[in-house]
Motif scaffolding. Sequence first.
Motif, short mmCIF file in Angstrom:
data_model
loop_
_atom_site.label_atom_id
_atom_site.label_comp_id
_atom_site.label_asym_id
_atom_site.label_seq_id
_atom_site.Cartn_x
_atom_site.Cartn_y
_atom_site.Cartn_z
N THR A 1 4.46 7.60 4.52
CA THR A 1 5.37 8.33 5.42
C THR A 1 6.08 9.36 4.57
OG1 THR A 1 7.13 6.69 5.14
CG2 THR A 1 5.71 6.38 7.04
N GLY A 2 5.56 10.56 4.59
CA GLY A 2 6.05 11.63 3.71
C GLY A 2 4.85 12.32 3.11
N GLU B 190 6.60 13.19 -1.36
CA GLU B 190 6.70 14.10 -2.52
C GLU B 190 7.55 13.52 -3.65
OE1 GLU B 190 7.97 18.06 -1.38
OE2 GLU B 190 8.70 18.43 -3.41
N LEU B 191 8.68 12.93 -3.29
CA LEU B 191 9.57 12.37 -4.31
C LEU B 191 8.87 11.24 -5.08
CD1 LEU B 191 13.30 11.28 -3.74
CD2 LEU B 191 11.69 9.83 -4.97
N GLU B 192 8.38 10.26 -4.34
CA GLU B 192 7.79 9.09 -5.00
C GLU B 192 6.53 9.47 -5.77
OE1 GLU B 192 6.89 5.69 -2.41
OE2 GLU B 192 7.68 4.46 -4.05
N THR B 193 5.72 10.36 -5.20
CA THR B 193 4.49 10.78 -5.88
C THR B 193 4.82 11.54 -7.16
OG1 THR B 193 3.34 10.89 -3.76
CG2 THR B 193 2.34 12.09 -5.60
N ALA C 170 0.84 -1.20 0.00
CA ALA C 170 0.00 0.00 0.00
C ALA C 170 0.88 1.25 0.00
CB ALA C 170 -0.89 -0.01 1.24
N HIS C 171 0.44 2.28 -0.75
CA HIS C 171 1.18 3.55 -0.87
C HIS C 171 0.22 4.71 -0.63
CE1 HIS C 171 4.57 1.41 -2.73
NE2 HIS C 171 5.27 2.53 -2.64
N ASN C 172 -0.08 4.98 0.64
CA ASN C 172 -1.05 6.04 0.97
C ASN C 172 -2.34 5.76 0.19
OD1 ASN C 172 -2.33 8.55 1.64
ND2 ASN C 172 -0.36 9.56 1.79
N TYR C 173 -3.20 6.74 0.01
CA TYR C 173 -4.48 6.52 -0.67
C TYR C 173 -4.41 6.83 -2.16
CZ TYR C 173 -6.21 6.75 4.15
OH TYR C 173 -6.41 6.53 5.48
N HIS C 174 -3.29 7.40 -2.60
CA HIS C 174 -3.29 7.95 -3.97
C HIS C 174 -2.39 7.21 -4.94
CE1 HIS C 174 0.13 9.70 -1.96
NE2 HIS C 174 0.61 10.14 -3.10
N LEU C 175 -1.48 6.36 -4.43
CA LEU C 175 -0.59 5.61 -5.33
C LEU C 175 -0.93 4.12 -5.29
CD1 LEU C 175 2.93 7.23 -4.64
CD2 LEU C 175 1.29 7.78 -6.44
#
Length: 257
Positions: A218-219, A165-168, A36-41
């Motif tokens: 986390t970020g 921010e970086l990964e998104t 899982a990557h937050n709700y947006h990724l």
Amino acid sequence: MSAVTDKHWMLEQTTWKTVRETPYEVAVLPWGATEAHNYHLPYGTDNIEAAQVAAEAARRAWEAGARIVVLPVIPFGVNTGQLDIRFCLNMNPSTQAALLADIAHSLEVQGVKKLVIVNSHGGNDFRQMIRELQPKCGVFICAVNWWSCVDSKPYFDEPGDHAGELETSVMMSIAPHLVLPLSKAGEGRAKKFRVKGLREGWAWAPRQWTKVSDDTGTGNPRSATVEKGEKYFDAVSERISGLLVELSAANLDDMYE
Ligand SMILES: [Zn+2]
């Protein structure tokens, strides 16, 4: 019907005749995770990043004359701290080591003597595996984490860690169709350890993810943009491409200055 493009540097997109005739020097193994990557990724974020960084770096290296081939991405990472999050699919380090040994052995008997792991997941750490495998294996193996091979500070306000921010930004640039609007994302706030040494980072223990983050991130992804992602992806691809070019030309019996 569109023309068939044989990308010699992408194993999944090329054929036996090409492979038989090409003196490949370096194999690149992208290695991600399913989590899982937050709700947006999406859950495939790390795999998409590893595969695309490897592909772009290899394309550039190929065009610079290096003989590179990108292997299929390994989609399972070490997720022992996320076992209570559905479909975070953990692959233990010992299983990864066995998998790596099998791939390296295949390459060795086939005469490909250099292997680069392009790692995309913070829970994966190949260094100790390589130390153990290297004396038994005639393949030179090295590993690079794509998110840290170029200093991210000049590119981002707050790079962040997981789904930050970086990964998104990178995902917005390489897979925009899979990124939900940032208004859907959680804040990615990570709770810190109460114990000082762990909080300050000079002592280390793995984190229990559901106790650290409410949204699995986390970020903070709020300042992510396509442009930031494009620039960073370009810098990372260029740097890894340079590594591949040098390694392709390197003499394994003469590796030190
Ligand atoms: Zn990730």
